[in-house]
Design a protein around this motif. Structure first.
Motif, PDB file in Angstrom:
ATOM      1  N   LEU A 148      47.486 -55.034   9.547  1.00 46.99           N
ATOM      2  CA  LEU A 148      48.282 -56.257   9.601  1.00 46.99           C
ATOM      3  C   LEU A 148      47.500 -57.387  10.262  1.00 46.99           C
ATOM      4  CD1 LEU A 148      51.788 -54.940  10.701  1.00 46.99           C
ATOM      5  CD2 LEU A 148      51.054 -55.587   8.412  1.00 46.99           C
ATOM      6  N   THR A 149      47.603 -58.567   9.690  1.00 51.18           N
ATOM      7  CA  THR A 149      46.997 -59.750  10.293  1.00 51.18           C
ATOM      8  C   THR A 149      48.045 -60.863  10.323  1.00 51.18           C
ATOM      9  OG1 THR A 149      46.160 -60.490   8.139  1.00 51.18           O
ATOM     10  CG2 THR A 149      44.653 -59.238   9.503  1.00 51.18           C
ATOM     11  N   VAL A 150      47.929 -61.759  11.264  1.00 55.66           N
ATOM     12  CA  VAL A 150      48.857 -62.886  11.356  1.00 55.66           C
ATOM     13  C   VAL A 150      48.363 -63.983  10.418  1.00 55.66           C
ATOM     14  CG1 VAL A 150      49.842 -64.631  12.874  1.00 55.66           C
ATOM     15  CG2 VAL A 150      49.476 -62.308  13.718  1.00 55.66           C
ATOM     16  N   ARG A 151      49.248 -64.415   9.529  1.00 55.15           N
ATOM     17  CA  ARG A 151      48.933 -65.474   8.565  1.00 55.15           C
ATOM     18  C   ARG A 151      50.062 -66.501   8.569  1.00 55.15           C
ATOM     19  NH1 ARG A 151      45.067 -63.787   4.718  1.00 55.15           N
ATOM     20  NH2 ARG A 151      44.786 -61.548   4.648  1.00 55.15           N
ATOM     21  N   PRO A 152      49.771 -67.727   8.148  1.00 56.87           N
ATOM     22  CA  PRO A 152      50.848 -68.702   7.988  1.00 56.87           C
ATOM     23  C   PRO A 152      51.545 -68.491   6.641  1.00 56.87           C
ATOM     24  CG  PRO A 152      48.740 -69.738   7.557  1.00 56.87           C
ATOM     25  CD  PRO A 152      48.449 -68.337   7.999  1.00 56.87           C
ATOM     26  N   CYS A 153      52.855 -68.603   6.625  1.00 56.51           N
ATOM     27  CA  CYS A 153      53.630 -68.497   5.388  1.00 56.51           C
ATOM     28  C   CYS A 153      53.332 -69.722   4.519  1.00 56.51           C
ATOM     29  CB  CYS A 153      55.114 -68.425   5.717  1.00 56.51           C
ATOM     30  SG  CYS A 153      56.197 -68.457   4.274  1.00 56.51           S
ATOM     31  N   LEU A 154      53.105 -69.506   3.229  1.00 59.70           N
ATOM     32  CA  LEU A 154      52.812 -70.622   2.326  1.00 59.70           C
ATOM     33  C   LEU A 154      54.033 -71.501   2.090  1.00 59.70           C
ATOM     34  CD1 LEU A 154      50.573 -68.906  -0.371  1.00 59.70           C
ATOM     35  CD2 LEU A 154      49.870 -70.402   1.483  1.00 59.70           C
ATOM     36  N   THR A 155      55.224 -70.998   2.348  1.00 65.51           N
ATOM     37  CA  THR A 155      56.436 -71.766   2.106  1.00 65.51           C
ATOM     38  C   THR A 155      56.874 -72.561   3.334  1.00 65.51           C
ATOM     39  OG1 THR A 155      57.138 -70.095   0.524  1.00 65.51           O
ATOM     40  CG2 THR A 155      58.811 -71.623   1.292  1.00 65.51           C
ATOM     41  N   CYS A 156      57.042 -71.879   4.469  1.00 70.62           N
ATOM     42  CA  CYS A 156      57.576 -72.560   5.661  1.00 70.62           C
ATOM     43  C   CYS A 156      56.498 -72.887   6.701  1.00 70.62           C
ATOM     44  CB  CYS A 156      58.669 -71.722   6.314  1.00 70.62           C
ATOM     45  SG  CYS A 156      58.086 -70.196   7.090  1.00 70.62           S
ATOM     46  N   GLY A 157      55.326 -72.288   6.593  1.00 67.87           N
ATOM     47  CA  GLY A 157      54.242 -72.549   7.532  1.00 67.87           C
ATOM     48  C   GLY A 157      54.303 -71.729   8.807  1.00 67.87           C
ATOM     49  N   GLY A 158      55.365 -70.943   8.998  1.00 65.05           N
ATOM     50  CA  GLY A 158      55.484 -70.110  10.190  1.00 65.05           C
ATOM     51  C   GLY A 158      54.558 -68.911  10.134  1.00 65.05           C
ATOM     52  N   ASP A 159      54.128 -68.427  11.280  1.00 59.70           N
ATOM     53  CA  ASP A 159      53.253 -67.262  11.334  1.00 59.70           C
ATOM     54  C   ASP A 159      54.052 -65.974  11.129  1.00 59.70           C
ATOM     55  OD1 ASP A 159      51.068 -68.837  11.816  1.00 59.70           O
ATOM     56  OD2 ASP A 159      51.087 -68.547  13.984  1.00 59.70           O
ATOM     57  N   PHE A 160      53.458 -65.001  10.423  1.00 62.40           N
ATOM     58  CA  PHE A 160      54.075 -63.697  10.230  1.00 62.40           C
ATOM     59  C   PHE A 160      52.978 -62.658  10.064  1.00 62.40           C
ATOM     60  CE2 PHE A 160      53.039 -64.896   5.998  1.00 62.40           C
ATOM     61  CZ  PHE A 160      52.945 -63.741   5.245  1.00 62.40           C
ATOM     62  N   SER A 197      51.078 -60.228   8.037  1.00 59.66           N
ATOM     63  CA  SER A 197      50.823 -60.036   6.616  1.00 59.66           C
ATOM     64  C   SER A 197      50.120 -58.704   6.375  1.00 59.66           C
ATOM     65  CB  SER A 197      49.939 -61.180   6.107  1.00 59.66           C
ATOM     66  OG  SER A 197      49.476 -60.920   4.816  1.00 59.66           O
ATOM     67  N   GLU A 198      50.468 -58.048   5.259  1.00 56.98           N
ATOM     68  CA  GLU A 198      49.827 -56.796   4.887  1.00 56.98           C
ATOM     69  C   GLU A 198      48.478 -57.025   4.215  1.00 56.98           C
ATOM     70  OE1 GLU A 198      52.712 -54.957   2.410  1.00 56.98           O
ATOM     71  OE2 GLU A 198      54.069 -54.550   4.067  1.00 56.98           O
ATOM     72  N   GLY A 199      48.164 -58.247   3.844  1.00 60.47           N
ATOM     73  CA  GLY A 199      46.890 -58.546   3.203  1.00 60.47           C
ATOM     74  C   GLY A 199      46.980 -59.837   2.417  1.00 60.47           C
ATOM     75  N   PRO A 200      45.921 -60.206   1.688  1.00 61.14           N
ATOM     76  CA  PRO A 200      45.905 -61.472   0.957  1.00 61.14           C
ATOM     77  C   PRO A 200      47.011 -61.590  -0.092  1.00 61.14           C
ATOM     78  CG  PRO A 200      43.742 -60.425   0.900  1.00 61.14           C
ATOM     79  CD  PRO A 200      44.666 -59.487   1.590  1.00 61.14           C
ATOM     80  N   HIS A 201      47.534 -60.463  -0.583  1.00 66.37           N
ATOM     81  CA  HIS A 201      48.612 -60.488  -1.574  1.00 66.37           C
ATOM     82  C   HIS A 201      49.954 -60.847  -0.949  1.00 66.37           C
ATOM     83  CE1 HIS A 201      48.976 -56.543   0.283  1.00 66.37           C
ATOM     84  NE2 HIS A 201      50.243 -56.574  -0.085  1.00 66.37           N
ATOM     85  N   ASN A 202      50.071 -60.763   0.356  1.00 63.00           N
ATOM     86  CA  ASN A 202      51.322 -60.977   1.084  1.00 63.00           C
ATOM     87  C   ASN A 202      51.233 -62.308   1.823  1.00 63.00           C
ATOM     88  OD1 ASN A 202      52.819 -59.459   3.981  1.00 63.00           O
ATOM     89  ND2 ASN A 202      53.892 -60.345   2.258  1.00 63.00           N
ATOM     90  N   ARG A 203      51.675 -63.413   1.180  1.00 58.66           N
ATOM     91  CA  ARG A 203      51.489 -64.738   1.760  1.00 58.66           C
ATOM     92  C   ARG A 203      52.783 -65.469   2.091  1.00 58.66           C
ATOM     93  NH1 ARG A 203      46.148 -66.396   1.842  1.00 58.66           N
ATOM     94  NH2 ARG A 203      47.071 -67.749   3.396  1.00 58.66           N
ATOM     95  N   MET A 204      53.934 -64.809   1.866  1.00 63.35           N
ATOM     96  CA  MET A 204      55.228 -65.404   2.233  1.00 63.35           C
ATOM     97  C   MET A 204      55.916 -64.499   3.245  1.00 63.35           C
ATOM     98  SD  MET A 204      56.699 -66.667  -1.449  1.00 63.35           S
ATOM     99  CE  MET A 204      58.313 -67.042  -0.827  1.00 63.35           C
ATOM    100  N   CYS A 205      56.531 -65.100   4.260  1.00 66.48           N
ATOM    101  CA  CYS A 205      57.276 -64.308   5.244  1.00 66.48           C
ATOM    102  C   CYS A 205      58.513 -63.708   4.567  1.00 66.48           C
ATOM    103  CB  CYS A 205      57.656 -65.169   6.445  1.00 66.48           C
ATOM    104  SG  CYS A 205      58.867 -66.458   6.108  1.00 66.48           S
TER     105      CYS A 205
END
Length: 93
Positions: free
Chosen positions: A45-57, A59-67
């Motif tokens: 798991l890595t912390v990424r910004p959500c592409l929709t709301c911008g909040g951090d969540f 992520s399971e990987g590059p395929h997982n970009r929305m909270c």
């Protein structure tokens, strides 16, 4: 990938990270392997910004970009995609 592995000790199984006990003991190898897989998934798991709301969540990987919250909201708003049987558009020059 993280270095989790299952080792049999006497009549039980432990999940080790390097040479340190990470989980266990377990009564059967199957359960120890299941816990090992969960630990490996959590380590990825890595912390990424959500592409929709911008909040951090997480992520399971590059395929997982929305909270999860945005993914659920989007699913409620947009119906499931269906394959259209319409003819493809013709391209003219």
């Amino acid at each position: 990938m993280s270095g989790y592995h299952v080792v049999g000790v006497a009549r039980s199984y432990n999940v080790l990270s390097g040479d340190q006990n990470a989980a266990g003991p377990f009564n059967n190898k199957w359960r120890a392997e299941q816990v090992r897989d969960q630990l490996q998934a959590k380590a990825r798991l890595t912390v990424r910004p959500c592409l929709t709301c911008g909040g951090d969540f997480e992520s399971e990987g590059p395929h997982n970009r929305m909270c999860d919250e945005c993914r659920i909201t989007k699913r409620e708003v947009l119906p499931a995609c269906t394959v259209s049987k319409a003819r493809p558009l013709s391209v003219t020059s």
